[in-house]
Design a protein around this motif. Structure first.
Motif, short mmCIF file in Angstrom:
data_model
loop_
_atom_site.label_atom_id
_atom_site.label_comp_id
_atom_site.label_asym_id
_atom_site.label_seq_id
_atom_site.Cartn_x
_atom_site.Cartn_y
_atom_site.Cartn_z
N LYS A 142 0.83 -1.21 0.00
CA LYS A 142 0.00 0.00 0.00
C LYS A 142 0.86 1.26 0.00
CE LYS A 142 -4.36 -1.68 1.17
NZ LYS A 142 -4.39 -2.68 2.27
N GLN A 143 1.88 1.23 0.87
CA GLN A 143 2.73 2.42 1.01
C GLN A 143 3.46 2.75 -0.29
OE1 GLN A 143 2.46 -0.11 3.04
NE2 GLN A 143 2.48 0.52 5.19
N ARG A 144 4.02 1.72 -0.90
CA ARG A 144 4.77 1.97 -2.13
C ARG A 144 3.87 2.47 -3.25
NH1 ARG A 144 8.67 -3.36 -1.79
NH2 ARG A 144 10.33 -2.40 -0.57
N ILE A 145 2.69 1.90 -3.34
CA ILE A 145 1.76 2.33 -4.39
C ILE A 145 1.37 3.79 -4.16
CG2 ILE A 145 -0.56 1.98 -5.35
CD1 ILE A 145 -0.11 -1.06 -4.54
N ASP A 146 1.13 4.10 -2.91
CA ASP A 146 0.79 5.47 -2.58
C ASP A 146 1.93 6.43 -2.91
OD1 ASP A 146 -1.82 5.89 -1.56
OD2 ASP A 146 -0.87 7.18 -0.06
N ILE A 147 3.12 6.04 -2.57
CA ILE A 147 4.28 6.87 -2.87
C ILE A 147 4.43 7.04 -4.38
CG2 ILE A 147 6.81 6.97 -2.74
CD1 ILE A 147 6.51 5.67 0.09
N CYS A 148 4.24 5.96 -5.10
CA CYS A 148 4.27 6.05 -6.57
C CYS A 148 3.27 7.07 -7.07
CB CYS A 148 3.91 4.69 -7.20
SG CYS A 148 5.27 3.52 -7.19
N ASP A 149 2.08 7.01 -6.52
CA ASP A 149 1.03 7.92 -6.95
C ASP A 149 1.44 9.37 -6.70
OD1 ASP A 149 -1.51 8.24 -8.11
OD2 ASP A 149 -2.37 8.66 -6.13
N VAL A 150 1.97 9.63 -5.53
CA VAL A 150 2.42 10.99 -5.22
C VAL A 150 3.56 11.42 -6.14
CG1 VAL A 150 3.55 12.43 -3.47
CG2 VAL A 150 1.69 10.91 -2.80
N LEU A 151 4.48 10.50 -6.38
CA LEU A 151 5.66 10.87 -7.15
C LEU A 151 5.43 10.94 -8.65
CD1 LEU A 151 8.54 8.79 -5.52
CD2 LEU A 151 8.06 11.23 -5.26
N ILE A 192 13.07 14.29 1.25
CA ILE A 192 12.40 13.22 1.98
C ILE A 192 11.22 13.78 2.76
CG2 ILE A 192 12.68 11.62 3.91
CD1 ILE A 192 14.01 10.45 1.53
N ASN A 193 11.46 14.91 3.38
CA ASN A 193 10.41 15.51 4.19
C ASN A 193 9.22 15.98 3.39
OD1 ASN A 193 9.52 17.11 6.78
ND2 ASN A 193 11.27 15.78 7.23
N ASP A 194 9.48 16.57 2.23
CA ASP A 194 8.39 16.96 1.34
C ASP A 194 7.49 15.76 1.06
OD1 ASP A 194 9.56 19.47 1.03
OD2 ASP A 194 10.59 18.93 -0.82
N LEU A 195 8.14 14.67 0.70
CA LEU A 195 7.39 13.47 0.32
C LEU A 195 6.62 12.92 1.51
CD1 LEU A 195 6.69 11.33 -1.77
CD2 LEU A 195 8.86 10.20 -1.27
N PHE A 196 7.28 12.89 2.64
CA PHE A 196 6.63 12.42 3.86
C PHE A 196 5.34 13.19 4.12
CE2 PHE A 196 6.50 12.61 8.64
CZ PHE A 196 6.07 11.31 8.82
N ASN A 197 5.42 14.51 4.00
CA ASN A 197 4.25 15.34 4.26
C ASN A 197 3.16 15.12 3.21
OD1 ASN A 197 5.16 16.53 6.64
ND2 ASN A 197 6.44 17.94 5.48
N LEU A 198 3.55 15.00 1.97
CA LEU A 198 2.56 14.78 0.91
C LEU A 198 1.81 13.47 1.12
CD1 LEU A 198 4.47 16.06 -2.21
CD2 LEU A 198 2.34 16.98 -1.28
N VAL A 199 2.54 12.45 1.50
CA VAL A 199 1.91 11.15 1.73
C VAL A 199 1.01 11.22 2.96
CG1 VAL A 199 2.33 8.72 2.26
CG2 VAL A 199 3.73 9.87 0.55
N LYS A 200 1.47 11.96 3.96
CA LYS A 200 0.70 12.08 5.19
C LYS A 200 -0.63 12.79 4.96
CE LYS A 200 2.65 14.46 8.47
NZ LYS A 200 3.70 14.75 9.47
N GLU A 201 -0.61 13.80 4.08
CA GLU A 201 -1.82 14.57 3.80
C GLU A 201 -2.96 13.73 3.22
OE1 GLU A 201 -0.70 17.78 1.23
OE2 GLU A 201 0.55 18.71 2.78
N LYS A 247 -5.65 11.09 2.97
CA LYS A 247 -6.40 10.41 4.04
C LYS A 247 -6.29 8.89 3.94
CE LYS A 247 -9.32 12.79 1.20
NZ LYS A 247 -8.22 13.76 1.27
N ASP A 248 -6.20 8.40 2.70
CA ASP A 248 -6.29 6.96 2.47
C ASP A 248 -5.12 6.15 3.04
OD1 ASP A 248 -5.14 8.60 0.49
OD2 ASP A 248 -5.03 6.95 -0.92
#
Ligand SMILES: [Mn+2]
Ligand SMILES: [Mn+2]
Ligand SMILES: [Zn+2]
Ligand SMILES: [Zn+2]
Lengths: 136, 136
Positions: free
Chosen positions: A20-29, A40-49, A51-52
């Motif tokens: 799930k995490q990797r797919i989500d990160i892919c989607d963001v990236l 790293i921090n930018d990405l962390f925050n984007l993923v955190k935002e 809800k899913d």
DNA sequence: ATTCTTCTTTAGAATAATTATAAAAAACTA
DNA sequence: TAGTTTTTTATAATTATTCTAAAGAAGAAT
């Protein structure tokens, strides 16, 4: 718009389990119009935002390095305390806005061809990158 | 061979008090044939090796940043966990030997003139630096 | 030289980015 | 389903760098 299924495929082909995490990160990236420069921090925050799904900081580090190793991300050397990554893995150059701490892509045609007229015995050129610092 | 007196002069002219530590650091940094690329730790060890004088790590940091601020040292952006400094403060480019983690100067004539054919409104170019990564 | 003021050095604490650890969870295989 | 491997995660450890505050050194005034 890259589908979840496509990300799963790509991850599998890279022998990375499609979590799930990797797919989500892919989607963001990778579901973006333009190239994306991030820390790293930018990405962390984007993923955190989102809800899913959430991912721990450790997972962000792990995944970014896994993707980097597979060649899906590029590391950008700038004079900063944080490492920047780039979804544009082609050979290209950058503006760096020092004040805003922001990277901007330069196309290869925006910078003339660069030919290096010096060589070091036993070494070959791996990459040639131009960093243009901007000020106000 | 730059004399101690000359370093004292230069420090005074820069409104930096000529302390033992600073003079010693000057000697390590600027009494060299060739340009010198170093990390804080490199410098710390070089100063430590000299029997005549030692300087704490904090002083190495303080002094390097003081010299950097005065324009006697340049900071080099390379993809690494440590910051590199350069005694060559002129505009110039670098080879970076990735394996040996070593910087090598490139003269401006070793790299053709680079003209950037893109501009960002409200921003002007501060510097243009080429980093050529080397592999075996 | 003595005193006063300012700057510098220093050890050690604090911070921040990154990496390592190891147990629980999830993904895959049989 | 049961067994195996990979991944996630909280947390600890590490590393580079900066901060702090007290002691020391340098310069200026007397
Ligand atoms: Mn880019
Ligand atoms: Mn150099
Ligand atoms: Zn990496
Ligand atoms: Zn500096």
């Amino acid at each position: 718009m890259i589908s979840k299924t496509e990300f799963i495929q790509k991850l599998r082909n890279s022998s990375l389990r499609p979590t799930k995490q990797r797919i989500d990160i892919c989607d963001v990236l990778f579901n973006r119009e333009k190239t994306f420069h991030f820390t790293i921090n930018d990405l962390f925050n984007l993923v955190k935002e989102r809800k899913d799904q959430k991912a721990s900081l450790a997972t962000i580090y792990n995944t970014v390095h896994a993707f980097h190793k597979k060649g899906y991300l590029k590391e950008i050397p700038i004079n900063s305390n944080q490492t920047y990554f780039d979804t544009n893995v082609t050979d290209h150059h950058h503006f760096f806005d020092v004040k805003e701490e922001r990277l901007i892509d330069l196309k290869n045609e925006d910078v003339g061809p660069i030919d290096i007229q010096k060589s070091i015995p036993g070494k070959k050129i791996k990459s040639v990158e131009v960093l243009v610092k901007l000020e106000d």
